[in-house]
Design a protein around this motif. Structure first.
Motif, mmCIF file in Angstrom:
data_model
loop_
_atom_site.group_PDB
_atom_site.id
_atom_site.type_symbol
_atom_site.label_atom_id
_atom_site.label_comp_id
_atom_site.label_asym_id
_atom_site.label_seq_id
_atom_site.Cartn_x
_atom_site.Cartn_y
_atom_site.Cartn_z
ATOM 1 N N GLY A 35 69.953 -3.117 -88.908
ATOM 2 C CA GLY A 35 70.895 -4.067 -88.334
ATOM 3 C C GLY A 35 72.315 -3.566 -88.483
ATOM 4 N N TRP A 36 73.171 -4.052 -87.621
ATOM 5 C CA TRP A 36 74.591 -3.718 -87.660
ATOM 6 C C TRP A 36 75.383 -4.995 -87.920
ATOM 7 N N PHE A 37 76.393 -4.853 -88.760
ATOM 8 C CA PHE A 37 77.228 -5.976 -89.159
ATOM 9 C C PHE A 37 78.688 -5.548 -89.073
ATOM 10 N N ARG A 38 79.560 -6.532 -89.021
ATOM 11 C CA ARG A 38 80.975 -6.209 -89.098
ATOM 12 C C ARG A 38 81.680 -7.264 -89.940
ATOM 13 N N GLN A 39 82.808 -6.827 -90.489
ATOM 14 C CA GLN A 39 83.593 -7.722 -91.322
ATOM 15 C C GLN A 39 85.069 -7.493 -91.052
ATOM 16 N N VAL A 40 85.785 -8.585 -90.944
ATOM 17 C CA VAL A 40 87.230 -8.519 -90.825
ATOM 18 C C VAL A 40 87.817 -9.198 -92.048
ATOM 19 N N PRO A 41 89.008 -8.794 -92.435
ATOM 20 C CA PRO A 41 89.617 -9.396 -93.636
ATOM 21 C C PRO A 41 89.697 -10.914 -93.544
ATOM 22 N N GLY A 42 89.298 -11.563 -94.607
ATOM 23 C CA GLY A 42 89.377 -13.016 -94.654
ATOM 24 C C GLY A 42 88.202 -13.731 -94.056
ATOM 25 N N LYS A 43 87.259 -12.972 -93.514
ATOM 26 C CA LYS A 43 86.086 -13.595 -92.915
ATOM 27 C C LYS A 43 84.823 -13.021 -93.538
ATOM 28 N N THR A 58 64.729 -10.401 -83.163
ATOM 29 C CA THR A 58 65.855 -9.668 -82.597
ATOM 30 C C THR A 58 67.068 -10.577 -82.479
ATOM 31 N N TYR A 59 68.216 -9.998 -82.755
ATOM 32 C CA TYR A 59 69.448 -10.783 -82.697
ATOM 33 C C TYR A 59 70.552 -9.942 -82.080
ATOM 34 N N VAL A 60 71.247 -10.550 -81.159
ATOM 35 C CA VAL A 60 72.441 -9.938 -80.580
ATOM 36 C C VAL A 60 73.516 -11.014 -80.553
ATOM 37 N N ALA A 61 74.603 -10.778 -81.216
ATOM 38 C CA ALA A 61 75.685 -11.761 -81.235
ATOM 39 C C ALA A 61 76.177 -12.020 -79.814
ATOM 40 N N ASP A 62 76.449 -13.258 -79.507
ATOM 41 C CA ASP A 62 76.919 -13.610 -78.156
ATOM 42 C C ASP A 62 78.147 -12.794 -77.763
ATOM 43 N N SER A 63 78.979 -12.523 -78.737
ATOM 44 C CA SER A 63 80.239 -11.836 -78.453
ATOM 45 C C SER A 63 80.050 -10.389 -78.010
ATOM 46 N N VAL A 64 78.873 -9.822 -78.253
ATOM 47 C CA VAL A 64 78.674 -8.412 -77.895
ATOM 48 C C VAL A 64 77.580 -8.213 -76.853
ATOM 49 N N LYS A 65 76.972 -9.292 -76.413
ATOM 50 C CA LYS A 65 75.889 -9.176 -75.426
ATOM 51 C C LYS A 65 76.386 -8.477 -74.176
ATOM 52 N N GLY A 66 75.590 -7.547 -73.710
ATOM 53 C CA GLY A 66 75.950 -6.801 -72.509
ATOM 54 C C GLY A 66 76.896 -5.642 -72.769
ATOM 55 N N ARG A 67 77.383 -5.523 -73.998
ATOM 56 C CA ARG A 67 78.340 -4.461 -74.311
ATOM 57 C C ARG A 67 77.845 -3.511 -75.401
ATOM 58 N N PHE A 68 77.116 -4.021 -76.363
ATOM 59 C CA PHE A 68 76.639 -3.206 -77.484
ATOM 60 C C PHE A 68 75.135 -3.000 -77.354
ATOM 61 N N THR A 69 74.711 -1.789 -77.630
ATOM 62 C CA THR A 69 73.286 -1.493 -77.666
ATOM 63 C C THR A 69 73.003 -0.577 -78.850
ATOM 64 N N THR A 70 71.757 -0.507 -79.217
ATOM 65 C CA THR A 70 71.371 0.362 -80.320
ATOM 66 C C THR A 70 70.299 1.332 -79.859
ATOM 67 N N TYR A 80 72.008 4.542 -83.907
ATOM 68 C CA TYR A 80 73.322 4.487 -83.271
ATOM 69 C C TYR A 80 73.638 3.074 -82.801
ATOM 70 N N LEU A 81 74.906 2.766 -82.795
ATOM 71 C CA LEU A 81 75.418 1.552 -82.174
ATOM 72 C C LEU A 81 76.402 1.978 -81.107
ATOM 73 N N GLN A 82 76.010 1.820 -79.858
ATOM 74 C CA GLN A 82 76.888 2.151 -78.738
ATOM 75 C C GLN A 82 77.689 0.907 -78.385
ATOM 76 N N MET A 83 78.990 1.044 -78.434
ATOM 77 C CA MET A 83 79.869 -0.085 -78.180
ATOM 78 C C MET A 83 80.721 0.227 -76.957
ATOM 79 N N ASN A 84 80.536 -0.538 -75.916
ATOM 80 C CA ASN A 84 81.275 -0.349 -74.671
ATOM 81 C C ASN A 84 82.181 -1.537 -74.400
ATOM 82 N N SER A 85 83.123 -1.330 -73.508
ATOM 83 C CA SER A 85 84.051 -2.394 -73.116
ATOM 84 C C SER A 85 84.633 -3.088 -74.341
#
Length: 123
Positions: A35-43, A58-70, A80-85
């Motif tokens: 799995g892939w995760f992200r963290q921003v300061p304070g969150k 399977t889980y894909v965050a709504d915020s990355v649907k259609g843009r991120f693939t593995t 790999y995590l391919q991040m587009n747009s």
């Protein structure tokens, strides 16, 4: 020793792409879900994407649907995590982790965490 080495982060303009890598030593991705995760300061750290082959958790965050693939390269024991747009709100420290299911990764304790790699998206 088991190590997950995440890399590929950097600074990119909005609309650009990055590909993060998570290379494993001491374990084979064949026996784990990644799995892939992200963290921003304070969150809190949030799950971004986790693909179970049987799609049961399977889980894909709504915020990355259609843009991120593995994807993965078994020969290199790398995922790999391919991040587009990319958008400025994608900025954060990205982590990879492995466990037995995406549910465990999201709500339980992964077996192993990689160190983070910083992604910064400028507007």
């Amino acid at each position: 020793d088991v190590q997950l080495q995440a890399s590929g982060g950097g600074l990119v303009q909005a609309g650009g792409s990055l590909r993060l890598s998570c290379e494993a030593s001491g374990l084979s991705f064949d026996y784990y879900i990644t799995g892939w995760f992200r963290q921003v300061p304070g969150k809190e750290r949030e799950a971004v994407l986790c693909i179970n082959e049987d799609l049961s958790s399977t889980y894909v965050a709504d915020s990355v649907k259609g843009r991120f693939t593995t994807s993965d390269d078994n020969a290199k024991n790398t995922v790999y995590l391919q991040m587009n747009s990319l958008k400025p709100e994608d900025t954060g420290v990205y982590f990879c982790a492995v466990g037995d299911t995406c549910t465990t990764l999201r709500f339980g304790e992964p077996d192993y965490w990689g160190q983070g790699t910083q992604v910064t998206v400028s507007s």
